[in-house]
Motif scaffolding. Structure first.
Motif, short mmCIF file in Angstrom:
data_model
loop_
_atom_site.label_atom_id
_atom_site.label_comp_id
_atom_site.label_asym_id
_atom_site.label_seq_id
_atom_site.Cartn_x
_atom_site.Cartn_y
_atom_site.Cartn_z
N GLY A 34 0.74 -1.25 0.00
CA GLY A 34 0.00 0.00 0.00
C GLY A 34 0.77 1.30 0.00
O GLY A 34 0.17 2.37 0.12
N GLN A 36 2.33 4.77 -0.90
CA GLN A 36 1.85 5.80 -1.82
C GLN A 36 2.99 6.74 -2.21
O GLN A 36 3.67 7.29 -1.33
CB GLN A 36 0.73 6.60 -1.17
N PRO A 170 -6.51 2.56 3.19
CA PRO A 170 -7.39 1.81 2.29
C PRO A 170 -6.59 0.76 1.52
O PRO A 170 -5.41 0.95 1.22
CB PRO A 170 -7.92 2.89 1.35
N THR A 171 -7.22 -0.36 1.21
CA THR A 171 -6.64 -1.31 0.26
C THR A 171 -7.36 -1.14 -1.07
O THR A 171 -8.48 -0.62 -1.13
CB THR A 171 -6.78 -2.76 0.75
N ARG A 172 -6.73 -1.58 -2.13
CA ARG A 172 -7.28 -1.41 -3.47
C ARG A 172 -7.86 -2.73 -3.97
O ARG A 172 -7.48 -3.81 -3.49
CB ARG A 172 -6.19 -0.92 -4.42
N PRO A 173 -8.78 -2.69 -4.94
CA PRO A 173 -9.35 -3.93 -5.46
C PRO A 173 -8.30 -4.91 -5.98
O PRO A 173 -8.49 -6.12 -5.90
CB PRO A 173 -10.27 -3.44 -6.59
N GLU A 174 -7.18 -4.38 -6.50
CA GLU A 174 -6.13 -5.25 -7.04
C GLU A 174 -5.01 -5.54 -6.03
O GLU A 174 -3.96 -6.06 -6.40
CB GLU A 174 -5.54 -4.62 -8.30
N GLN A 175 -5.23 -5.23 -4.75
CA GLN A 175 -4.16 -5.33 -3.75
C GLN A 175 -3.58 -6.74 -3.66
O GLN A 175 -2.36 -6.92 -3.65
CB GLN A 175 -4.68 -4.90 -2.38
N PRO A 243 -9.96 -7.29 -0.54
CA PRO A 243 -9.49 -6.15 -1.31
C PRO A 243 -10.57 -5.07 -1.42
O PRO A 243 -11.71 -5.36 -1.75
CB PRO A 243 -9.17 -6.77 -2.68
N GLY A 244 -10.17 -3.84 -1.12
CA GLY A 244 -11.11 -2.73 -1.07
C GLY A 244 -11.48 -2.32 0.34
O GLY A 244 -11.99 -1.22 0.56
N ASP A 246 -10.81 -1.10 4.25
CA ASP A 246 -9.84 -0.29 4.98
C ASP A 246 -9.20 -1.14 6.07
O ASP A 246 -9.87 -2.01 6.66
CB ASP A 246 -10.52 0.91 5.64
#
Length: 282
Positions: A34, A36, A170-175, A243-244, A246
């Protein structure tokens, strides 16, 4: 030849296993947990180092777990990752050639399941870098007549007060698809059909990915983003992160250089419990 699970396995060591990593591996891991670019550029950009997240040590350290799987009879379909810990002896270099020395540290008989612990010492020509420790829970492998092991009651319990720090990432859908490129290709984290066959509604995040997210929160909140101030981090995996979701890290500083850690999702379900970290105070 693989050995049957028994208390006699405690102390069993494995031949040193070579490993290496490059700056690209370090950056890929950082993105997988994660990081940034706008706030953590030094961890994802080679012109700024890159700095290395201390939890990266679980990647070479987990070779010890692989070594144990080759030494002990077990059904991998019944394996759950129970706990994970890392002790950092010195900051992890951004590129290195190392060896991991693995050792079985505990074997417990829980009746319907077995719990095995394995340690991995990661070192290079200059000496130890980090030591990892993992426990695995093997459903259906108990009943071999061993000790049940110590109770975890009362270990690393959060104080009955508000946490000193709360960090939400936050995590992402593709994490999970991104994290698996750091060396954990288990299809349960990317293949919907495989996840459903295993009894889950859909693929979920690797436990060690969640561990890395929480490690980032510890690093930036308690260590001033300086990997040299990070000491150790131990955690128990308690629930899935999808994924997605928090990941909400709560930190209670209980004495100088020691904090109790708990991680939840935005829904309030605890995903890392009975957790603790150590660090060098300012």
């Amino acid at each position: 030849m693989a050995k049957k699970i028994s208390p006699d396995l405690v102390g069993e060591t494995f031949s040193p296993m070579p490993a290496s990593w490059t700056k690209k591996d370090i950056q890929l891991y950082a993105l997988g947990v994660g990081c940034q670019p706008d706030t953590e550029l030094a961890f994802v950009y080679e012109q700024k180092g890159p700095k290395v997240l201390p939890t990266y040590g679980v990647i070479p350290g987990m070779m010890a777990l692989g070594g144990m799987m080759g030494k002990v009879e077990m059904n991998l379909a019944n394996l759950l990752h129970g706990e994970q810990a890392i002790v950092q002896h010195r900051p992890i270099p951004p590129q290195a050639k190392v060896e991991c020395i693995g050792k079985i540290t505990e074997v417990w008989d829980k009746g319907k399941a077995a719990v095995l612990g394995v340690e991995g010492l990661v070192q290079d020509k200059d000496g130890p870098i980090c030591t990892t420790h993992a426990t695995i829970f093997l459903k259906g492998a108990g009943g071999f007549g061993g000790d049940r092991g110590p109770s975890s009651e009362g270990i690393n319990v959060a104080p009955e007060r508000e946490p000193d720090h709360v960090v939400t990432y936050p995590t992402r859908p593709e994490q999970a698809a991104l994290y698996r490129l750091s060396g954990d290709p288990n299809p349960i984290h990317i293949d919907p059909n495989f996840a459903m066959m295993a009894g889950y509604k859909k693929p979920f995040l690797h436990g060690l990915c969640t561990y890395g997210f929480v490690g980032r929160a510890i690093l930036h909140t308690l260590c001033g983003s300086d990997p040299a101030r990070f000491g150790s981090f131990e955690a128990r995996f308690a629930d899935q992160v999808y994924p997605g979701d928090d990941i909400v890290t709560k930190l209670w500083v209980v004495e100088p250089g020691v904090a109790i850690v708990q991680a939840e999702t935005q829904k309030g379900n605890v995903v890392l419990s009975k957790s603790k970290c150590t660090f060098k105070p300012e």
